[in-house]
Design an enzyme around this catalytic site. Structure first.
Site, PDB file in Angstrom:
ATOM      1  CG  ASP A  96      -2.027   0.988   1.187  1.00 31.88           C
ATOM      2  OD1 ASP A  96      -1.750   2.183   0.940  1.00 31.88           O
ATOM      3  OD2 ASP A  96      -3.183   0.594   1.396  1.00 31.88           O
ATOM      4  CB  ILE A  97       1.238   4.259  -2.261  1.00 38.28           C
ATOM      5  CG1 ILE A  97      -0.206   4.311  -2.679  1.00 38.28           C
ATOM      6  CG2 ILE A  97       2.199   3.877  -3.357  1.00 38.28           C
ATOM      7  CD1 ILE A  97      -0.490   5.427  -3.667  1.00 38.28           C
ATOM      8  CD  GLN A 106     -15.066  -1.116  -2.025  1.00 38.61           C
ATOM      9  OE1 GLN A 106     -16.241  -1.295  -1.731  1.00 38.61           O
ATOM     10  NE2 GLN A 106     -14.451  -1.832  -2.947  1.00 38.61           N
ATOM     11  CG  HIS A 118      -8.413  -3.615  -1.814  1.00 39.39           C
ATOM     12  ND1 HIS A 118      -9.372  -2.910  -2.512  1.00 39.39           N
ATOM     13  CD2 HIS A 118      -8.136  -2.885  -0.720  1.00 39.39           C
ATOM     14  CE1 HIS A 118      -9.650  -1.785  -1.869  1.00 39.39           C
ATOM     15  NE2 HIS A 118      -8.912  -1.753  -0.766  1.00 39.39           N
ATOM     16  CG  PHE A 119      -8.966  -9.420   1.697  1.00 40.41           C
ATOM     17  CD1 PHE A 119      -9.433  -9.795   0.440  1.00 40.41           C
ATOM     18  CD2 PHE A 119      -9.739  -9.708   2.801  1.00 40.41           C
ATOM     19  CE1 PHE A 119     -10.650 -10.443   0.298  1.00 40.41           C
ATOM     20  CE2 PHE A 119     -10.959 -10.362   2.667  1.00 40.41           C
ATOM     21  CZ  PHE A 119     -11.413 -10.729   1.416  1.00 40.41           C
ATOM     22  CG  HIS A 120      -6.426  -2.904   3.785  1.00 39.76           C
ATOM     23  ND1 HIS A 120      -5.792  -1.716   3.517  1.00 39.76           N
ATOM     24  CD2 HIS A 120      -7.665  -2.801   3.222  1.00 39.76           C
ATOM     25  CE1 HIS A 120      -6.611  -0.919   2.834  1.00 39.76           C
ATOM     26  NE2 HIS A 120      -7.757  -1.561   2.636  1.00 39.76           N
TER      27      HIS A 120
HETATM   28  P1  5GP Z   1      -9.816   0.982   0.718  1.00 38.79           P
HETATM   29  O1  5GP Z   1     -10.533   1.025  -0.595  1.00 38.79           O
HETATM   30  O2  5GP Z   1      -9.652  -0.407   1.260  1.00 38.79           O
HETATM   31  O3  5GP Z   1     -10.445   1.884   1.758  1.00 38.79           O
HETATM   32  O4  5GP Z   1      -8.368   1.581   0.552  1.00 38.79           O
HETATM   33  C1  5GP Z   1      -7.641   1.547  -0.637  1.00 38.79           C
HETATM   34  C2  5GP Z   1      -6.180   1.492  -0.305  1.00 38.79           C
HETATM   35  O5  5GP Z   1      -5.464   1.509  -1.527  1.00 38.79           O
HETATM   36  C3  5GP Z   1      -5.646   2.657   0.544  1.00 38.79           C
HETATM   37  O6  5GP Z   1      -5.033   2.141   1.722  1.00 38.79           O
HETATM   38  C4  5GP Z   1      -4.662   3.362  -0.375  1.00 38.79           C
HETATM   39  O7  5GP Z   1      -3.532   3.836   0.307  1.00 38.79           O
HETATM   40  C5  5GP Z   1      -4.312   2.289  -1.383  1.00 38.79           C
HETATM   41  N1  5GP Z   1      -4.022   2.798  -2.713  1.00 38.79           N
HETATM   42  C6  5GP Z   1      -4.775   3.670  -3.441  1.00 38.79           C
HETATM   43  N2  5GP Z   1      -4.224   3.897  -4.646  1.00 38.79           N
HETATM   44  C7  5GP Z   1      -3.082   3.157  -4.691  1.00 38.79           C
HETATM   45  C8  5GP Z   1      -2.077   2.974  -5.689  1.00 38.79           C
HETATM   46  O8  5GP Z   1      -2.108   3.550  -6.785  1.00 38.79           O
HETATM   47  N3  5GP Z   1      -1.066   2.122  -5.390  1.00 38.79           N
HETATM   48  C9  5GP Z   1      -0.991   1.470  -4.189  1.00 38.79           C
HETATM   49  N4  5GP Z   1       0.067   0.643  -4.010  1.00 38.79           N
HETATM   50  N5  5GP Z   1      -1.921   1.616  -3.227  1.00 38.79           N
HETATM   51  C10 5GP Z   1      -2.966   2.450  -3.464  1.00 38.79           C
END
Ligand code: 5GP
Ligand code: ZN
Length: 154
Positions: A43-44, A106, A112-114
């Site tokens: 995650d970035i 989300q 995706h899973f963290h």
């Molecule tokens: P969620 O949808 O589960 O709330 O979070 C999406 C996650 O994706 C976030 O933790 C965010 O930092 C990560 N994320 C968003 N865009 C990118 C990207 O382009 N590259 C990477 N490696 N992570 C990303």
């Protein structure tokens, strides 16, 4: 075949999906595991360094739209990555998190899973206030869910 011009595509369409672009290696990502069906990358904006995202290669918006077979493949990699952060980063534990819909938090509409490596007293808070059930309420909640689950195909 109908080709929809870029400006007419609905927002959030999978052709604009950042994780689909990572899957296709069209945008850079720090990939730690990849097979025919699943990719895992850093995650970035990590909650803690080493925070991983595990996603199916085929676009599904969330847990409701993915097939059980594809989900099973993703979960195998979630487990593998959990082992990976424990062993490779000497983590004391790890959290697995996953979000469905804006209300849940989300942001990226590609399932995706963290996997977040944890250390004792690392200061990361995954916290919530507790609600309290009124008399008989817990049973009513259970009944609604049991009835809805009974209609499920899988
Ligand atoms: P969620 O949808 O589960 O709330 O979070 C999406 C996650 O994706 C976030 O933790 C965010 O930092 C990560 N994320 C968003 N865009 C990118 C990207 O382009 N590259 C990477 N490696 N992570 C990303
Ligand atoms: Zn996607």
């Amino acid at each position: 075949m109908v080709i929809v011009p870029e400006f007419k595509r609905p927002r959030g369409h999978m052709q604009d999906c950042i994780f689909c672009k990572i899957v296709k290696h069209e945008v850079p990502a720090t990939i730690v595991y990849e097979d025919a069906d699943v990719v895992a990358f850093l995650d970035i904006m990590p909650a803690r360094k080493g925070h991983l995202l595990i996603a199916p290669k085929t676009h599904s918006k969330d847990m409701l739209s993915v097939s059980p077979e594809a989900l099973a493949k993703v979960m195998r990699v979630v487990q593998r990555c959990g082992r990976g952060v424990q062993k490779g980063l000497s983590a004391d534990g790890f959290n697995v998190l996953q979000f469905n819909g804006r209300a849940s938090g989300q942001i990226v509409d590609h399932l995706h899973f963290h996997v977040i490596p944890r250390a004792h007293n690392d200061g990361l808070r995954i916290d919530w206030e507790h609600e309290i059930y009124g008399p008989g309420e817990i049973k009513r909640f259970a009944e609604k869910i049991i009835t809805a689950c009974a209609d499920e195909k899988t």
